[in-house]
Design a protein around this motif. Structure first.
Motif, PDB file in Angstrom:
ATOM      1  N   PHE A 178       0.784  -1.286   0.115  1.00  9.13           N
ATOM      2  CA  PHE A 178       0.127   0.015  -0.222  1.00  9.13           C
ATOM      3  C   PHE A 178       1.141   1.270  -0.332  1.00  9.13           C
ATOM      4  O   PHE A 178       1.168   2.183  -0.719  1.00  9.13           O
ATOM      5  CB  PHE A 178      -0.789  -0.091   1.687  1.00  9.13           C
ATOM      6  CG  PHE A 178      -1.773   1.330   1.254  1.00  9.13           C
ATOM      7  CD1 PHE A 178      -3.041   1.395   0.665  1.00  9.13           C
ATOM      8  CD2 PHE A 178      -1.132   1.986   2.313  1.00  9.13           C
ATOM      9  CE1 PHE A 178      -3.175   2.722   0.849  1.00  9.13           C
ATOM     10  CE2 PHE A 178      -2.030   3.473   1.843  1.00  9.13           C
ATOM     11  CZ  PHE A 178      -2.891   3.496   1.627  1.00  9.13           C
ATOM     12  N   GLN A 179       1.678   1.451   0.699  1.00 10.56           N
ATOM     13  CA  GLN A 179       2.580   2.646   1.234  1.00 10.56           C
ATOM     14  C   GLN A 179       3.509   2.614  -0.549  1.00 10.56           C
ATOM     15  O   GLN A 179       2.752   4.123  -0.764  1.00 10.56           O
ATOM     16  CB  GLN A 179       3.714   1.954   2.307  1.00 10.56           C
ATOM     17  CG  GLN A 179       2.885   2.460   3.727  1.00 10.56           C
ATOM     18  CD  GLN A 179       2.609   3.625   3.527  1.00 10.56           C
ATOM     19  OE1 GLN A 179       1.905   4.220   3.147  1.00 10.56           O
ATOM     20  NE2 GLN A 179       1.959   3.506   5.290  1.00 10.56           N
ATOM     21  N   LEU A 180       3.734   1.097  -1.200  1.00 12.95           N
ATOM     22  CA  LEU A 180       4.328   1.919  -2.454  1.00 12.95           C
ATOM     23  C   LEU A 180       3.321   2.298  -3.145  1.00 12.95           C
ATOM     24  O   LEU A 180       3.911   3.120  -4.321  1.00 12.95           O
ATOM     25  CB  LEU A 180       5.290   0.310  -2.673  1.00 12.95           C
ATOM     26  CG  LEU A 180       7.026   0.103  -2.057  1.00 12.95           C
ATOM     27  CD1 LEU A 180       6.773  -1.014  -1.856  1.00 12.95           C
ATOM     28  CD2 LEU A 180       7.813   0.684  -2.743  1.00 12.95           C
ATOM     29  N   LYS A 181       2.394   1.367  -3.516  1.00 12.02           N
ATOM     30  CA  LYS A 181       1.443   1.817  -4.250  1.00 12.02           C
ATOM     31  C   LYS A 181       1.175   3.541  -4.720  1.00 12.02           C
ATOM     32  O   LYS A 181       0.823   4.433  -5.653  1.00 12.02           O
ATOM     33  CB  LYS A 181       0.480   0.833  -4.760  1.00 12.02           C
ATOM     34  CG  LYS A 181      -0.113   1.101  -5.587  1.00 12.02           C
ATOM     35  CD  LYS A 181      -1.514  -0.595  -5.727  1.00 12.02           C
ATOM     36  CE  LYS A 181      -2.299   0.116  -7.000  1.00 12.02           C
ATOM     37  NZ  LYS A 181      -1.785   0.086  -8.323  1.00 12.02           N
ATOM     38  N   ARG A 182       0.736   3.922  -3.089  1.00 12.23           N
ATOM     39  CA  ARG A 182       0.151   5.061  -3.200  1.00 12.23           C
ATOM     40  C   ARG A 182       1.302   6.099  -3.509  1.00 12.23           C
ATOM     41  O   ARG A 182       0.933   7.366  -3.817  1.00 12.23           O
ATOM     42  CB  ARG A 182      -0.819   5.773  -2.062  1.00 12.23           C
ATOM     43  CG  ARG A 182      -0.065   5.644  -0.638  1.00 12.23           C
ATOM     44  CD  ARG A 182      -0.616   6.112   0.415  1.00 12.23           C
ATOM     45  NE  ARG A 182      -0.164   6.034   1.422  1.00 12.23           N
ATOM     46  CZ  ARG A 182      -0.771   6.870   2.680  1.00 12.23           C
ATOM     47  NH1 ARG A 182      -1.899   7.346   2.702  1.00 12.23           N
ATOM     48  NH2 ARG A 182      -0.239   6.483   3.946  1.00 12.23           N
ATOM     49  N   LEU A 183       2.264   5.898  -4.158  1.00 12.57           N
ATOM     50  CA  LEU A 183       3.683   6.750  -3.365  1.00 12.57           C
ATOM     51  C   LEU A 183       4.107   6.524  -5.344  1.00 12.57           C
ATOM     52  O   LEU A 183       3.962   7.570  -5.938  1.00 12.57           O
ATOM     53  CB  LEU A 183       4.598   6.501  -3.407  1.00 12.57           C
ATOM     54  CG  LEU A 183       5.144   7.109  -2.100  1.00 12.57           C
ATOM     55  CD1 LEU A 183       6.012   6.134  -0.796  1.00 12.57           C
ATOM     56  CD2 LEU A 183       4.977   8.580  -1.868  1.00 12.57           C
ATOM     57  N   PHE A 184       3.759   5.014  -5.679  1.00  6.70           N
ATOM     58  CA  PHE A 184       4.394   4.738  -6.657  1.00  6.70           C
ATOM     59  C   PHE A 184       3.507   4.927  -8.107  1.00  6.70           C
ATOM     60  O   PHE A 184       3.774   4.273  -9.305  1.00  6.70           O
ATOM     61  CB  PHE A 184       5.642   4.084  -7.348  1.00  6.70           C
ATOM     62  CG  PHE A 184       6.947   4.823  -6.232  1.00  6.70           C
ATOM     63  CD1 PHE A 184       8.149   5.370  -6.887  1.00  6.70           C
ATOM     64  CD2 PHE A 184       6.889   3.832  -5.410  1.00  6.70           C
ATOM     65  CE1 PHE A 184       8.965   5.901  -6.343  1.00  6.70           C
ATOM     66  CE2 PHE A 184       8.301   4.420  -4.124  1.00  6.70           C
ATOM     67  CZ  PHE A 184       9.373   5.466  -4.969  1.00  6.70           C
TER      68      PHE A 184
END
Length: 569
Positions: free
Chosen positions: A153-159
């Protein structure tokens, strides 16, 4: 490290607060675990300790979520520091210009997350070897799926376009062949949802050991992911919302249902969520938090180093403070209210100052340290417009973020000088009950259940209203000549007005907590804020580009053609 012969070394990199029966505090190196021991539930925590420990290593001062990657790309804060060249890649991020795919900061946060995901993946592989009928094995598997969802989740909402580490027994070749466009945007969110649905079915309603996720944590996380997913971005050549999906919104409504949140409530005082003392951490509003500790036998304790650059440079106290992460004038003005206690929607013009006749929401002074008020509520440290409170000499203003800082009076108790930079043992809340109420309100309003949604917004606002008389800042009216006024919104709103209100209230409540939606407001911010802070005029938000960070160049170069760059980078 092989799958048959796992060496559990000194993995105690994450601890819990001193009270609360930390399952991590009691861990000691276990040596070599045999295949039979791996299958034994009594050894299972020795296996998964590494995954929990990875929660600390995801973040550091250069890859902090709120510090660089969210809030300073929105209208809530500036980068700060000594000048614009102090951390130049971050300054470029706040302006949306001059950002390069080769900037090291992107690889830092990408690498840290995938290292964390690899620990979780190994833990799930080992759990899969154990007795699947055993209740402990089932629960620990659910915990690891929750952590896997967190990393993705943290990766997806950034990248946006990321590689998913979501299969069992992945070997080196499998990792080398991962693609970051294996799933569409919608399918990517669904991978995270799949893990959380498994977790919510298995996780218990309570956990004796703080830091382990509960059923409520999985439900709140599911609601958050469904809310992101609801605003569909189905065109791979654009980041624009193509649909607001009603089925996804119905799932937000389902997983924010009060049946999941027995025992949770809003704290009487918002500030209680951001205090390091044991009696406040993991309180009734905290649904799940990354846990930190002190005095646990390690050199500095398992402290939060992610915010070590934000401390101001107070002589003889924080002499080494770097003064990054400065709240914006725009954010301060968002807390101004009318005579009826409702927001002043126009944020342009001069910034609010203490002593003016303008009424404000008390949450302002628990979020932002404003000149004329005490830093961290300690009257020994009064904020003013001098270089003490602005390392840049006012270039980045004089406001101080409060939610992530700790009272200097607690130095060497909960705040520690570690090699001339500061760290604290205060937990970082990822999910709190106020967020659940606001997510539910947004879903209800989008589903045309406007009255119920507005009632929930007013629940949040009632807490703020009561803080005028019952909070750590309630005495500011007499001491510093500030004037509070918070009114409730009429529930009979149009859908358009109700959505404007819930987004506004989300900003006020969750300011400086990495939850700002910048896409629709940032260019107006550059224009309006530029009247007060000249450097902001150079900013430009480019649609279909700046919504997401670029995939790091070094990752694309090493992927043998398996990674695709985000559009327009």
């Amino acid at each position: 490290m092989t799958r048959k012969n796992i060496y559990i070394a000194a993995l105690l990199a994450l601890g819990l607060s001193l009270t609360g029966c930390s399952f991590l505090d009691s861990q000691v190196p276990q040596g070599v675990l045999t295949p039979d021991q791996i299958k034994d539930p009594k050894y299972i925590d020795d296996v998964i300790i590494s995954a929990y420990a990875g929660l600390v290593s995801i973040e550091d001062m250069n890859s902090s979520f709120s510090l660089w990657n969210y809030d300073t790309r929105s209208d809530d804060s500036y980068v700060g520091g000594s000048n614009f060249s102090d951390g130049a890649p971050f300054h470029n991020l706040e302006l949306g210009t001059g950002v390069l795919t080769t900037d090291w900061i992107f690889s830092s946060i990408w690498n840290r997350h995938y290292q964390f995901l690899s620990r979780v993946s190994l833990s799930l592989d080992l759990l899969n070897m154990a007795d699947q009928e055993n209740e402990t094995i089932q629960q620990r598997t659910a915990e690891m799926k929750f952590l896997r969802a967190y990393g993705h989740f943290q990766l997806k909402r950034l990248f946006k376009n990321i590689a998913f580490v979501n299969k069992y027994n992945m070997e080196e070749e499998d990792y080398n062949n991962l693609e970051n466009t294996e799933y569409s945007n919608d399918e990517g969110w669904q991978q995270i949802i799949n893990d959380l649905k498994d977790a919510v079915e298995i996780l218990p309603e309570t956990q004796v050991e703080k830091g382990r996720p509960t059923k409520a944590a999985a439900a709140a996380f599911l609601a958050k992911v469904y809310l992101y997913k609801a605003y569909r971005q189905d065109n791979p050549q654009s980041h624009q919302v193509t649909e607001i999906n009603q089925e996804d919104l119905a799932m937000v409504k389902e997983y924010t249902d009060p049946k999941y949140y027995t025992g949770y409530r809003l704290e009487a005082d918002l500030h209680n969520n951001f205090r390091p003392e044991e009696q406040y951490e993991n309180g009734p509003e905290c649904i799940w938090a990354v846990q930190y500790s002190r005095n646990d036998g390690t050199t500095w304790g398992n402290l939060n180093f992610a915010y070590r650059l934000i401390v101001p440079c107070i002589p003889k106290v924080h002499d080494a403070g770097c003064d990054f992460y400065k709240p914006s004038h725009n954010l301060v003005n968002a807390y101004r209210t009318t005579a009826d206690g409702l927001p002043v929607w126009d944020l342009s013009g001069e910034a609010y100052e203490v002593g003016s006749s303008q009424t404000v929401d008390p949450r302002l002074f628990e979020t932002v340290g404003v000149p004329g008020t005490p830093y961290m509520f300690n009257t020994d440290f009064m904020i003013d417009k001098t270089d003490t409170w602005s390392r840049s000499g006012g270039m980045y203003g004089y406001y101080i973020t409060l939610k992530q800082n700790v009272d200097p009076a607690l130095s060497n108790i909960y705040l520690f000088n570690c090699d001339n930079q500061w760290a604290s043992s205060m937990n970082r809340i990822f999910l709190r009950y106020a967020d659940v109420l606001l997510m539910r309100a947004e879903a209800l309003i989008q589903l045309n259940e406007i009255g119920e949604g507005m009632t929930l917004v007013n629940d949040i606002r009632t807490r703020a209203k009561d803080m005028a008389d019952n909070s750590i800042v309630s005495g500011y009216t007499g001491k510093y000549n500030v004037h509070y006024s918070v009114g409730l919104y009429p529930t009979g709103q149009s859908k358009e007005e109700a959505m404007k209100i819930v987004k506004w209230e989300r900003r006020l409540e969750l300011a400086m907590e990495s939850e700002r939606d910048a896409a629709t407001v940032i260019n107006k911010f550059y224009n309006d804020e530029g009247q007060l802070m000249n450097f902001i005029k150079a900013g430009k938000f480019t649609a279909d580009k700046n919504e997401y960070l670029p995939i790091p160049h070094e990752q694309i170069a090493a992927s043998n053609g398996h990674y695709t760059q985000n559009i327009n980078w």
